[in-house]
Design an enzyme around this catalytic site. Sequence first.
Site, PDB file in Angstrom:
ATOM      1  CD  GLU A 172      -2.940  -1.008   2.194  1.00 15.20           C
ATOM      2  OE1 GLU A 172      -2.974  -0.066   2.908  1.00 15.20           O
ATOM      3  OE2 GLU A 172      -4.043  -1.920   2.104  1.00 15.20           O
ATOM      4  CD  GLU A 291      -4.103  -5.827   2.869  1.00 22.11           C
ATOM      5  OE1 GLU A 291      -5.024  -5.322   3.354  1.00 22.11           O
ATOM      6  OE2 GLU A 291      -2.925  -5.793   2.904  1.00 22.11           O
TER       7      GLU A 291
END
Length: 502
Positions: A172, A291
């Site tokens: 991320e 995710e």
Amino acid sequence: MQIRASVHRDFTIAVIDDRLYSAFIEHMGRAIYSGIHEPDHPEADERGFRRDVMSLVRDLHIPTIRYPGGNFVSAYRWEDGVGPSEQRPVRLDLAWRTRETNQVGINEFGAWAESAGIDMMLAVNLGSRGLEEARNFVEYVNHPGGTWWSDLRRSHGVENPWNVNLWCLGNEMDGPWQIGHKEAKEYGRLADETAKALRGLTPTAEFVVCGSSHDHMPSYPDWEREVLEQCYDNVDYISLHKYFGNRSGDTLDYFATIEETGRYIQTIAGVIDYVKAKKRSARDVYICFDEWNVWYHNRDEDDRRVAQWDWPEAPALLEETYNFEDALLVAGLINEFIRRSDRVRIACIAQLVNVIAPIRAERGGPAWRQTIYWPFQFASRYGRGRALRVAVDGPTYNAPNASDVQYLDIAAVHNPAEGALTFFIINRHLTEPASLDLDLHGFDGARLDMHHSMSGHDPKASNGPDRPDHIVPVPGNGLGVEDNRLRGELAPLSWHTVRLGV
């Protein structure tokens, strides 16, 4: 509610990569400590890992697991988790404001994954660290011996390399909350150089570059374009993340967020195609949706707790209790991944134990399956093979998140080697049963071999340590094959796995 549908054995979307049914686990909350590892537990093995949790993990048939993070990895020193356990430092984890004891590191986790029959997908820290530390980590993990880092591993009692082939280049990195957050071009350059260096150590390695943290980021989807323009020829996948929740209390709108997921995948697939064309490249880059899950029940309260607490060790965090409604949402997401399996090759449910997870385990107590465990398990067991297109003609509804949403959601997987055609079916209608008439083109002589379902539950009902089997799949009824058509009635708010012999 009348539903007509058809499937044809030759209308293949893609051969599904088994890694579509993968998982993620992070050094966060009680995922590792008192999740999979609790040396004082009555079920602990000689390494301190819980046998009861291991049994539930094995039953999921997970091919690959992403480790050790997640936000955790962006300030992680992998060297802290190797060597004699009594000499390992306790560190402050800046991602979740907790203390990390490092009693489980790469070698302990590798042994656990090997015992579970799962391949590791490891993430390197490109937040607070960089190429050199990543190179050392890969050498420690994968090189047979005769070098500083590989011989250090052997001195730690691990003679053979772990041979990890799938590597995440950070986590991320578009997120301002991330330790070592970077701009897109800056990160893309770093990822490119890191991938080139690591492939020199492991020529067959595959690399996952960070895409957007979610599809509502201000930089989405330009982040993906800028990153891929820097590293397209040296990476194999770009990651997508997305979490779901019914904050409005509108069940049908909650289910409609699955349509958002399809648009997300379609958009990034378009970005990939654009960069490929711009670079005149012959390579294909795929999507790693590493995710995804439901996360909203306790999210606001957990954010407040994390901001206030004083660096606890393995606290309860993000321990969502999933209900029947959540199970139907998860089933729909898996169906969407099957339908998009030409672009999505890897997907990881986040996470595996305790932290937004299909498995819960009390410290010193029992472990149990949450409601979302079941649609994931059935898809992992029976969703291997060729994804087929299914044409569905039936009533639809409009919601704030999407329009023209089918009440009946169907995904189909044909496994020629097993002589099986499997349908994963969800009736999203709150009150009406669905009368299904599904034409089986090219599957002459099909017979019904298995039908399991979950239906008739309060949408807010859940499993727990006191009633772990309150919501479980049971043998279904009301469906049959006649005249080469699958016909029957599906209860409102229900999920079904239907397996035909073909």
